[in-house]
Design a protein around this motif. Sequence first.
Motif, PDB file in Angstrom:
ATOM      1  N   LEU A 139       0.817  -1.201   0.000  1.00 33.03           N
ATOM      2  CA  LEU A 139       0.000   0.000   0.000  1.00 33.03           C
ATOM      3  C   LEU A 139       0.861   1.264   0.000  1.00 33.03           C
ATOM      4  O   LEU A 139       0.601   2.217  -0.752  1.00 33.03           O
ATOM      5  N   VAL A 140       1.906   1.278   0.828  1.00 34.08           N
ATOM      6  CA  VAL A 140       2.785   2.448   0.892  1.00 34.08           C
ATOM      7  C   VAL A 140       3.554   2.618  -0.419  1.00 34.08           C
ATOM      8  O   VAL A 140       3.719   3.733  -0.928  1.00 34.08           O
ATOM      9  N   THR A 141       4.029   1.511  -0.993  1.00 30.95           N
ATOM     10  CA  THR A 141       4.761   1.586  -2.256  1.00 30.95           C
ATOM     11  C   THR A 141       3.850   2.040  -3.389  1.00 30.95           C
ATOM     12  O   THR A 141       4.279   2.782  -4.280  1.00 30.95           O
ATOM     13  N   MET A 142       2.585   1.614  -3.367  1.00 32.92           N
ATOM     14  CA  MET A 142       1.631   2.094  -4.360  1.00 32.92           C
ATOM     15  C   MET A 142       1.504   3.611  -4.307  1.00 32.92           C
ATOM     16  O   MET A 142       1.500   4.291  -5.340  1.00 32.92           O
ATOM     17  N   GLY A 143       1.400   4.153  -3.104  1.00 31.12           N
ATOM     18  CA  GLY A 143       1.306   5.592  -2.952  1.00 31.12           C
ATOM     19  C   GLY A 143       2.541   6.306  -3.462  1.00 31.12           C
ATOM     20  O   GLY A 143       2.448   7.334  -4.150  1.00 31.12           O
ATOM     21  N   THR A 144       3.707   5.739  -3.166  1.00 31.25           N
ATOM     22  CA  THR A 144       4.957   6.346  -3.623  1.00 31.25           C
ATOM     23  C   THR A 144       5.057   6.330  -5.141  1.00 31.25           C
ATOM     24  O   THR A 144       5.379   7.345  -5.774  1.00 31.25           O
ATOM     25  N   HIS A 145       4.786   5.184  -5.758  1.00 27.84           N
ATOM     26  CA  HIS A 145       4.904   5.076  -7.208  1.00 27.84           C
ATOM     27  C   HIS A 145       3.842   5.891  -7.937  1.00 27.84           C
ATOM     28  O   HIS A 145       4.112   6.455  -9.003  1.00 27.84           O
ATOM     29  N   ALA A 146       2.639   5.959  -7.370  1.00 31.33           N
ATOM     30  CA  ALA A 146       1.602   6.790  -7.990  1.00 31.33           C
ATOM     31  C   ALA A 146       2.024   8.257  -7.978  1.00 31.33           C
ATOM     32  O   ALA A 146       1.818   8.986  -8.958  1.00 31.33           O
ATOM     33  N   GLY A 147       2.630   8.686  -6.875  1.00 33.24           N
ATOM     34  CA  GLY A 147       3.113  10.062  -6.805  1.00 33.24           C
ATOM     35  C   GLY A 147       4.218  10.341  -7.805  1.00 33.24           C
ATOM     36  O   GLY A 147       4.252  11.406  -8.440  1.00 33.24           O
ATOM     37  N   ILE A 148       5.131   9.370  -7.959  1.00 34.64           N
ATOM     38  CA  ILE A 148       6.219   9.528  -8.921  1.00 34.64           C
ATOM     39  C   ILE A 148       5.681   9.590 -10.346  1.00 34.64           C
ATOM     40  O   ILE A 148       6.198  10.319 -11.198  1.00 34.64           O
ATOM     41  N   ALA A 149       4.614   8.824 -10.619  1.00 37.88           N
ATOM     42  CA  ALA A 149       4.058   8.782 -11.970  1.00 37.88           C
ATOM     43  C   ALA A 149       3.277  10.043 -12.316  1.00 37.88           C
ATOM     44  O   ALA A 149       3.385  10.586 -13.422  1.00 37.88           O
ATOM     45  N   VAL A 150       2.490  10.535 -11.360  1.00 37.26           N
ATOM     46  CA  VAL A 150       1.595  11.660 -11.634  1.00 37.26           C
ATOM     47  C   VAL A 150       2.282  13.003 -11.395  1.00 37.26           C
ATOM     48  O   VAL A 150       2.007  13.981 -12.103  1.00 37.26           O
ATOM     49  N   GLY A 151       3.165  13.051 -10.413  1.00 35.17           N
ATOM     50  CA  GLY A 151       3.792  14.315 -10.027  1.00 35.17           C
ATOM     51  C   GLY A 151       4.448  15.085 -11.153  1.00 35.17           C
ATOM     52  O   GLY A 151       4.197  16.292 -11.322  1.00 35.17           O
ATOM     53  N   PRO A 152       5.308  14.446 -11.968  1.00 32.14           N
ATOM     54  CA  PRO A 152       5.954  15.200 -13.049  1.00 32.14           C
ATOM     55  C   PRO A 152       4.964  15.800 -14.051  1.00 32.14           C
ATOM     56  O   PRO A 152       5.190  16.902 -14.568  1.00 32.14           O
ATOM     57  N   LEU A 153       3.869  15.107 -14.322  1.00 28.67           N
ATOM     58  CA  LEU A 153       2.870  15.648 -15.245  1.00 28.67           C
ATOM     59  C   LEU A 153       2.204  16.884 -14.643  1.00 28.67           C
ATOM     60  O   LEU A 153       2.013  17.901 -15.332  1.00 28.67           O
ATOM     61  N   ILE A 154       1.860  16.813 -13.364  1.00 26.39           N
ATOM     62  CA  ILE A 154       1.273  17.972 -12.691  1.00 26.39           C
ATOM     63  C   ILE A 154       2.264  19.127 -12.651  1.00 26.39           C
ATOM     64  O   ILE A 154       1.905  20.290 -12.908  1.00 26.39           O
ATOM     65  N   GLY A 155       3.516  18.798 -12.332  1.00 28.77           N
ATOM     66  CA  GLY A 155       4.534  19.840 -12.266  1.00 28.77           C
ATOM     67  C   GLY A 155       4.725  20.532 -13.602  1.00 28.77           C
ATOM     68  O   GLY A 155       4.842  21.765 -13.670  1.00 28.77           O
ATOM     69  N   GLY A 156       4.759  19.761 -14.687  1.00 29.82           N
ATOM     70  CA  GLY A 156       4.936  20.363 -16.006  1.00 29.82           C
ATOM     71  C   GLY A 156       3.801  21.291 -16.377  1.00 29.82           C
ATOM     72  O   GLY A 156       4.024  22.396 -16.901  1.00 29.82           O
ATOM     73  N   VAL A 157       2.559  20.868 -16.078  1.00 28.96           N
ATOM     74  CA  VAL A 157       1.402  21.715 -16.394  1.00 28.96           C
ATOM     75  C   VAL A 157       1.417  22.993 -15.562  1.00 28.96           C
ATOM     76  O   VAL A 157       1.173  24.098 -16.079  1.00 28.96           O
ATOM     77  N   LEU A 158       1.720  22.869 -14.264  1.00 31.11           N
ATOM     78  CA  LEU A 158       1.714  24.045 -13.392  1.00 31.11           C
ATOM     79  C   LEU A 158       2.836  25.019 -13.724  1.00 31.11           C
ATOM     80  O   LEU A 158       2.650  26.237 -13.653  1.00 31.11           O
ATOM     81  N   THR A 319       8.920  -6.101  -7.267  1.00 32.84           N
ATOM     82  CA  THR A 319      10.199  -6.417  -6.626  1.00 32.84           C
ATOM     83  C   THR A 319      10.490  -5.483  -5.455  1.00 32.84           C
ATOM     84  O   THR A 319      11.115  -5.900  -4.472  1.00 32.84           O
ATOM     85  N   MET A 320      10.029  -4.239  -5.541  1.00 34.87           N
ATOM     86  CA  MET A 320      10.258  -3.316  -4.426  1.00 34.87           C
ATOM     87  C   MET A 320       9.538  -3.780  -3.167  1.00 34.87           C
ATOM     88  O   MET A 320      10.076  -3.702  -2.060  1.00 34.87           O
ATOM     89  N   VAL A 321       8.305  -4.247  -3.316  1.00 36.59           N
ATOM     90  CA  VAL A 321       7.558  -4.754  -2.160  1.00 36.59           C
ATOM     91  C   VAL A 321       8.248  -5.987  -1.583  1.00 36.59           C
ATOM     92  O   VAL A 321       8.413  -6.112  -0.363  1.00 36.59           O
ATOM     93  N   ALA A 322       8.680  -6.912  -2.453  1.00 36.64           N
ATOM     94  CA  ALA A 322       9.357  -8.127  -1.992  1.00 36.64           C
ATOM     95  C   ALA A 322      10.668  -7.796  -1.298  1.00 36.64           C
ATOM     96  O   ALA A 322      10.972  -8.339  -0.219  1.00 36.64           O
TER      97      ALA A 322
END
Length: 443
Positions: A139-158, A319-322
């Motif tokens: 669950l924590v890794t999902m949150g981290t990876h989702a942030g890494i995936a979405v963050g740059p797109l939000i940053g570029g638009v802003l 693999t990160m979770v494992a």
Amino acid sequence: MTLYPIEARAKIRRLATGRLISVTGGAAAYTALNYTVWSRTHSPGMQALSLLLTFGVAGIVGPFAGALGDRLDRRKVMIWCEAVSAAFFAAMAFAHAPIMLIVLAFGSALAEIPFITTSRAAIPNLVDSEDDVSWANSLVTMGTHAGIAVGPLIGGVLVATAGASWVFGLNALTFLVSIALTLTVRGSYQQTRDSAEHDEHRGLMAGLAFLWNDRVLRRLTIAWFVFVLGMGIGMVADAPLAEHFGAGAVGFAALIACWGTGSVLGSGAGRFLRPSTEPVWLVVGSFGIAVAAFVVGFAPAFVLVLVALFAMGATDGLTMVAETGIMQRRTPDAVRSRAMAGFEAALSLGLAVAYLVAGPVLKHVGPQATYRIGGVSALAAAIVLVPLLRLRRETGSDDRVALEEPLASSEPVGEVIAGEVPRYASAEALEAAIYPEPEPRSA
């Protein structure tokens, strides 16, 4: 199907939500930082300095930062680290000079290191049973990876619509939201610490020493160091790769989105891992990353590249979770934060080396060949990890690790409290309790 206690599930969900919010803001802010530094200087040297002082800083100070999580109250460490990071990014909202932006971002990166290692070290103590560890890590890794995936797109638009200063200011707010969520999570972030544990794992370098002395963690660290050397070079090839196929900026965004989406799904699948299956999927996932990198390196069409990067993200998330679960189970609580920090430091050093050589390599061989180099390093890492498959022996069909009744030769130090991971005097004692040697067959 395992039912997770509602209260434990709520705690982890709040921490995971905090990570999602703060990582999304951080990824957006670092995207804005790199774009701003480049647009104001057009200096490759300044761009490299920005990367090294943000993403590469853990390799320098990681072992020292990890000591905070082992010596102080982990919950307080997490809260103060987020507060300091918020202050640095709030200051960045009013800064203009590129060098000042880099210095302030460096300060925030320093503050984030103990937060990451401390939060990972705390997870085994916040769940109610050993079986919940993989679920929580997932669950924590999902949150981290989702942030890494979405963050740059939000940053570029802003950055394009409002300016970099707004991105930095909004990121400061995300840290405050994360603090608020952490404040709602009460419970034991660490086990009761006694003098015997402190004496055994004394010193800032105790985490690195533990990694080296434990044969499994040593192999894991070496394998991932080799992995990031090659795959880190591949990271800088994404924009040239999109350009090579004529996909432009849209194609570059698609590369990030495919990898990010795959990593979130792979992390989510990690919730179904158990102590007996973690080493299996660690090895399988490592080979999967290597195969995906080779597909990118030889792909004749851009759509195949996108499919391969989706698969690479999925296997990487799994693999990160494992990997995290194996490290948490093999590391005593008294040194867990420093061990996590030492592991991150080794990977950051490998990534820093990769960044330094990436430019010349990319210039001489091109983006697809660069990914093939990454495939070779991923394959080498996977081969190094193969012996870890024997960790699953003796677990049989029972996925629970029987830590409640360790062997007589591996007694835990102090009282074993229900719902907590017992403390063992050494890595060898912990290994003997989790993976006992097979009974000799009678003649």
